[in-house]
Design an enzyme around this catalytic site. Sequence first.
Site, PDB file in Angstrom:
ATOM      1  N   CYS A   2      63.338 -40.093 -16.206  1.00  0.00           N
ATOM      2  CA  CYS A   2      61.940 -39.931 -17.571  1.00  0.00           C
ATOM      3  C   CYS A   2      63.286 -39.472 -18.842  1.00  0.00           C
ATOM      4  O   CYS A   2      63.784 -38.811 -18.768  1.00  0.00           O
ATOM      5  CB  CYS A   2      60.998 -39.027 -17.354  1.00  0.00           C
ATOM      6  SG  CYS A   2      60.279 -39.595 -15.994  1.00  0.00           S
ATOM      7  N   ARG A  27      66.522 -44.916 -19.282  1.00  0.00           N
ATOM      8  CA  ARG A  27      66.172 -43.425 -18.686  1.00  0.00           C
ATOM      9  C   ARG A  27      64.254 -43.564 -17.667  1.00  0.00           C
ATOM     10  O   ARG A  27      63.931 -43.348 -17.087  1.00  0.00           O
ATOM     11  CB  ARG A  27      65.660 -42.144 -19.582  1.00  0.00           C
ATOM     12  CG  ARG A  27      66.941 -41.775 -20.139  1.00  0.00           C
ATOM     13  CD  ARG A  27      66.345 -40.314 -20.600  1.00  0.00           C
ATOM     14  NE  ARG A  27      66.169 -38.837 -20.087  1.00  0.00           N
ATOM     15  CZ  ARG A  27      67.451 -38.592 -19.418  1.00  0.00           C
ATOM     16  NH1 ARG A  27      68.546 -38.989 -20.205  1.00  0.00           N
ATOM     17  NH2 ARG A  27      67.559 -37.601 -18.714  1.00  0.00           N
ATOM     18  N   TRP A  74      60.229 -43.247 -15.574  1.00  0.00           N
ATOM     19  CA  TRP A  74      60.231 -43.772 -14.382  1.00  0.00           C
ATOM     20  C   TRP A  74      60.036 -42.697 -13.470  1.00  0.00           C
ATOM     21  O   TRP A  74      60.375 -41.486 -12.649  1.00  0.00           O
ATOM     22  CB  TRP A  74      62.121 -43.324 -13.793  1.00  0.00           C
ATOM     23  CG  TRP A  74      62.646 -43.957 -12.825  1.00  0.00           C
ATOM     24  CD1 TRP A  74      62.557 -45.402 -13.381  1.00  0.00           C
ATOM     25  CD2 TRP A  74      63.026 -44.101 -12.077  1.00  0.00           C
ATOM     26  NE1 TRP A  74      63.270 -45.700 -11.702  1.00  0.00           N
ATOM     27  CE2 TRP A  74      63.783 -44.922 -11.524  1.00  0.00           C
ATOM     28  CE3 TRP A  74      63.416 -43.050 -11.344  1.00  0.00           C
ATOM     29  CZ2 TRP A  74      64.146 -45.257  -9.737  1.00  0.00           C
ATOM     30  CZ3 TRP A  74      63.756 -42.750 -10.219  1.00  0.00           C
ATOM     31  CH2 TRP A  74      64.914 -43.289  -9.577  1.00  0.00           C
ATOM     32  N   ASN A  99      60.405 -33.951 -17.899  1.00  0.00           N
ATOM     33  CA  ASN A  99      61.541 -35.268 -17.285  1.00  0.00           C
ATOM     34  C   ASN A  99      61.976 -34.188 -16.047  1.00  0.00           C
ATOM     35  O   ASN A  99      62.935 -33.036 -16.189  1.00  0.00           O
ATOM     36  CB  ASN A  99      62.460 -35.187 -18.142  1.00  0.00           C
ATOM     37  CG  ASN A  99      64.074 -35.684 -17.226  1.00  0.00           C
ATOM     38  OD1 ASN A  99      63.981 -36.541 -16.017  1.00  0.00           O
ATOM     39  ND2 ASN A  99      65.497 -35.420 -17.931  1.00  0.00           N
ATOM     40  N   GLY A 100      62.480 -34.520 -14.583  1.00  0.00           N
ATOM     41  CA  GLY A 100      63.163 -33.383 -13.343  1.00  0.00           C
ATOM     42  C   GLY A 100      61.776 -34.577 -13.069  1.00  0.00           C
ATOM     43  O   GLY A 100      61.117 -34.570 -12.566  1.00  0.00           O
ATOM     44  N   GLU A 481      81.453 -54.766  -7.369  1.00  0.00           N
ATOM     45  CA  GLU A 481      80.993 -54.575  -8.280  1.00  0.00           C
ATOM     46  C   GLU A 481      79.686 -55.946  -8.505  1.00  0.00           C
ATOM     47  O   GLU A 481      78.859 -55.944  -9.198  1.00  0.00           O
ATOM     48  CB  GLU A 481      82.189 -54.369  -9.258  1.00  0.00           C
ATOM     49  CG  GLU A 481      81.455 -53.757 -10.947  1.00  0.00           C
ATOM     50  CD  GLU A 481      80.298 -53.174 -10.676  1.00  0.00           C
ATOM     51  OE1 GLU A 481      79.876 -52.458 -10.220  1.00  0.00           O
ATOM     52  OE2 GLU A 481      79.677 -53.083 -12.213  1.00  0.00           O
ATOM     53  N   LYS A 485      75.777 -56.185  -9.247  1.00  0.00           N
ATOM     54  CA  LYS A 485      76.409 -56.870 -10.359  1.00  0.00           C
ATOM     55  C   LYS A 485      74.202 -57.774 -10.157  1.00  0.00           C
ATOM     56  O   LYS A 485      73.587 -58.148 -11.736  1.00  0.00           O
ATOM     57  CB  LYS A 485      76.665 -57.499 -11.768  1.00  0.00           C
ATOM     58  CG  LYS A 485      77.540 -56.469 -12.072  1.00  0.00           C
ATOM     59  CD  LYS A 485      76.940 -56.009 -13.169  1.00  0.00           C
ATOM     60  CE  LYS A 485      76.073 -54.603 -13.095  1.00  0.00           C
ATOM     61  NZ  LYS A 485      77.014 -53.055 -13.120  1.00  0.00           N
ATOM     62  N   GLU A 488      71.649 -56.235  -8.776  1.00  0.00           N
ATOM     63  CA  GLU A 488      70.538 -55.710  -9.782  1.00  0.00           C
ATOM     64  C   GLU A 488      69.284 -56.835 -11.199  1.00  0.00           C
ATOM     65  O   GLU A 488      68.562 -56.164 -11.605  1.00  0.00           O
ATOM     66  CB  GLU A 488      71.581 -54.591 -10.621  1.00  0.00           C
ATOM     67  CG  GLU A 488      71.807 -53.552 -10.085  1.00  0.00           C
ATOM     68  CD  GLU A 488      73.070 -52.591 -10.768  1.00  0.00           C
ATOM     69  OE1 GLU A 488      72.710 -51.489 -11.295  1.00  0.00           O
ATOM     70  OE2 GLU A 488      73.755 -53.460 -11.885  1.00  0.00           O
ATOM     71  N   HIS A 504      85.215 -61.147  11.491  1.00  0.00           N
ATOM     72  CA  HIS A 504      84.885 -60.359  12.043  1.00  0.00           C
ATOM     73  C   HIS A 504      83.131 -60.265  12.192  1.00  0.00           C
ATOM     74  O   HIS A 504      82.789 -59.263  12.116  1.00  0.00           O
ATOM     75  CB  HIS A 504      85.672 -59.169  12.007  1.00  0.00           C
ATOM     76  CG  HIS A 504      86.696 -59.415  12.518  1.00  0.00           C
ATOM     77  ND1 HIS A 504      87.393 -59.344  13.186  1.00  0.00           N
ATOM     78  CD2 HIS A 504      88.336 -58.830  11.151  1.00  0.00           C
ATOM     79  CE1 HIS A 504      88.836 -59.278  13.306  1.00  0.00           C
ATOM     80  NE2 HIS A 504      88.708 -58.955  12.089  1.00  0.00           N
ATOM     81  N   LYS A 602      68.687 -46.760 -16.243  1.00  0.00           N
ATOM     82  CA  LYS A 602      69.798 -46.530 -16.591  1.00  0.00           C
ATOM     83  C   LYS A 602      70.681 -44.976 -15.988  1.00  0.00           C
ATOM     84  O   LYS A 602      71.462 -44.903 -15.855  1.00  0.00           O
ATOM     85  CB  LYS A 602      69.445 -46.536 -17.942  1.00  0.00           C
ATOM     86  CG  LYS A 602      71.500 -45.940 -18.528  1.00  0.00           C
ATOM     87  CD  LYS A 602      72.430 -48.290 -18.698  1.00  0.00           C
ATOM     88  CE  LYS A 602      73.275 -47.321 -18.907  1.00  0.00           C
ATOM     89  NZ  LYS A 602      74.457 -48.768 -18.242  1.00  0.00           N
TER      90      LYS A 602
HETATM   91  C1  G6P Z   1      71.935 -46.005 -12.297  1.00  0.00           C
HETATM   92  C2  G6P Z   1      72.576 -47.434 -12.691  1.00  0.00           C
HETATM   93  C3  G6P Z   1      74.203 -47.604 -12.714  1.00  0.00           C
HETATM   94  C4  G6P Z   1      74.917 -46.138 -12.946  1.00  0.00           C
HETATM   95  C5  G6P Z   1      74.319 -45.042 -11.766  1.00  0.00           C
HETATM   96  C6  G6P Z   1      75.717 -44.430 -12.552  1.00  0.00           C
HETATM   97  O1  G6P Z   1      71.169 -45.959 -10.608  1.00  0.00           O
HETATM   98  O2  G6P Z   1      71.323 -47.677 -12.743  1.00  0.00           O
HETATM   99  O3  G6P Z   1      73.947 -48.681 -13.434  1.00  0.00           O
HETATM  100  O4  G6P Z   1      75.833 -46.986 -11.873  1.00  0.00           O
HETATM  101  O5  G6P Z   1      72.763 -44.951 -12.037  1.00  0.00           O
HETATM  102  O6  G6P Z   1      75.867 -43.815 -13.734  1.00  0.00           O
HETATM  103  P1  G6P Z   1      76.648 -42.991 -14.143  1.00  0.00           P
HETATM  104  O7  G6P Z   1      76.261 -42.784 -15.243  1.00  0.00           O
HETATM  105  O8  G6P Z   1      76.462 -41.703 -13.087  1.00  0.00           O
HETATM  106  O9  G6P Z   1      77.989 -43.603 -14.237  1.00  0.00           O
END
Ligand code: G6P
Length: 620
Positions: A2, A27, A74, A99-100, A481, A485, A488, A504, A602
Amino acid sequence: MCGIIGAASSRNVGKLLIQGLHKMEYRGYDSAGIALHQKDHVTRLRALGKVQALEDLMIEHKPKSKLGIAHTRWATHGKPSEANAHPHASSEQIYIVHNGIIENYKELTKKLKDSGYQFASQTDSELIAHLIHHHYKNNDLLCAMQLAIKELEGAYAIAAVDLNHKDQLVIARYKSPLLIGVGIEENFAASDPLALAQLTSDFVFLEDGDTAVVKKDSYEIFDAKSKSVNREVTHLDIETSSVTKGEFSHFMEKEIFEQPQSASNTLESRLGSNDVLDNIFGLGSSEIFSETKRIQFVACGTSLHAGKVGRFWFEEIAGIPCYVDFASEYRYRNPLVEDGTLFVTISQSGETADTLAALRYAKDKDYLSTLSICNVPTSSLARESDHVLFTNAGPEIGVASTKAFTTQLVSLLLLSMSIAKSQDKNPIMREAITKELKDLPAAINASLDTKTAIQKITPAIAEKNNALFLGRGIFFPIVQEGALKLKEISYIHAEAYPAGELKHGPLALVDDSIPIVALSPENDLTEKLISNLEEVKARGGTLYVFGEGQDQFTIDSGSYIGMPKCNKFIAPIIYTIPLQILAYYVACHRGTDLDQPRNLAKSVTVESVSYTHLTLPTKA
Ligand code: G6P
């Protein structure tokens, strides 16, 4: 998680608070709310969904006020709903945003309910409002906050207002980010300086255990012992252009196309003519590197993938072994720390709760030193690590990480070269990598040209519900990765495999209904990869291959997309780009909310919803 924000000003603050919330939607964006002091009452508005819904309510009600707090959520405890949205109130007297996570939520809620408080939400945050109210005596909100936080276990950044004071916010921080923004005839509090970028460039970062009173023309900070303290003012020029989309349709698209520049920012002042410069990780880092015998990487999500790529470079360039761990797993086993191990965290935000907790846990172990690769200079991770390299990617707003990832890769190349240099290893290789890195921005530019070819294949992939990504060696974490992507932002289930593993198990999935995306750069493994792809062809699989100079490889179903020729060490960075573009256009085709995909945020500044707080079905 948040984002919280508060303002005390001589002008109306409603609009400023909403603007700040918009900047912190990374956030979380499950609900948003605001509380504005209006002399004889506090107006509270809350809306389910994004900050825009709250802004629409503000336009309808037009509340005017010079003091307020606001929140974007969130959900952790309690589903996204208006009742669970912040601010939470106690007896129409105390209003808070938080937040927390409050870990002793159950005990405190019971205690407060027993003394007559009624709860209107299922959150762990509401109790904070009641607890402050419970301690509120002689009109002293600061004292009530200081007594309340003594009872809290967990993590919190809190901002509170009370009906009896139309001119002050009281704030508190423990393990969740919180800062004061210092303005002229106005002061602010927020989770992130980005939220205040258009209002001030002067920030004071609170430390764990701090509380503060914030008024329009003053602020006073108290430490964990309630003693008045001075904390340094940090001047930060946050570019406001980097928090707007400009000519692009989405932040993610803008951030993909910013990568030639962000990579060049990471390299600036860090490379000499033939080698990496000394002490780019801070004074004294070269001595630490000369003693480094192995590396322990800890990170989450995309940053974890960067660590997995880095492992190959550290083995080859610096000649030292590496371990890579999920931050969320690392501290729940008992890691054996060998002599001379450097502990390295990788994080875009520097506030990811799992990564921070791993760093704090590691500090009690026998590591040689701690180092962080981070994009946010003011973050907790950067401040708590012995050494730091800032990736300098600029603010990344799209939830799916793009430029932060490629700048992490550049930083890891710099780190592996720095360690090799401190240990006098591989000077010729270091010179070759220096040259490759100097060409990197141009090479990224060339790989962005794959956009048109990728747009042609996206409709076929967008109509599927599954995809398989294949790569070998250092390109395996790159396809992991790529698969992340796609998942997500397009909600297509995607799995990544090292191509040699196909036989396998996953080969059983291959038929003409599953798109298979493969990376086939020119390297020692090319022939082996091509024979793996032949296995797929033989089973009627649809292949989308990104490669260089393999004209002899024909595809019956799917496409081959030619990549610009690129050198060995930067190739993983270059091959990341088309996978980002692919995920972006597939998501555009499916019409998802790709800058803010469902259920994600994020920056994940909480560990998880605690099991004890969930209501489980009882046995019949
Ligand atoms: C969240 C984001 C990801 C990110 C991860 C780690 O899950 O949605 O995109 O890779 O956190 O975040 P950081 O800020 O530690 O790289």
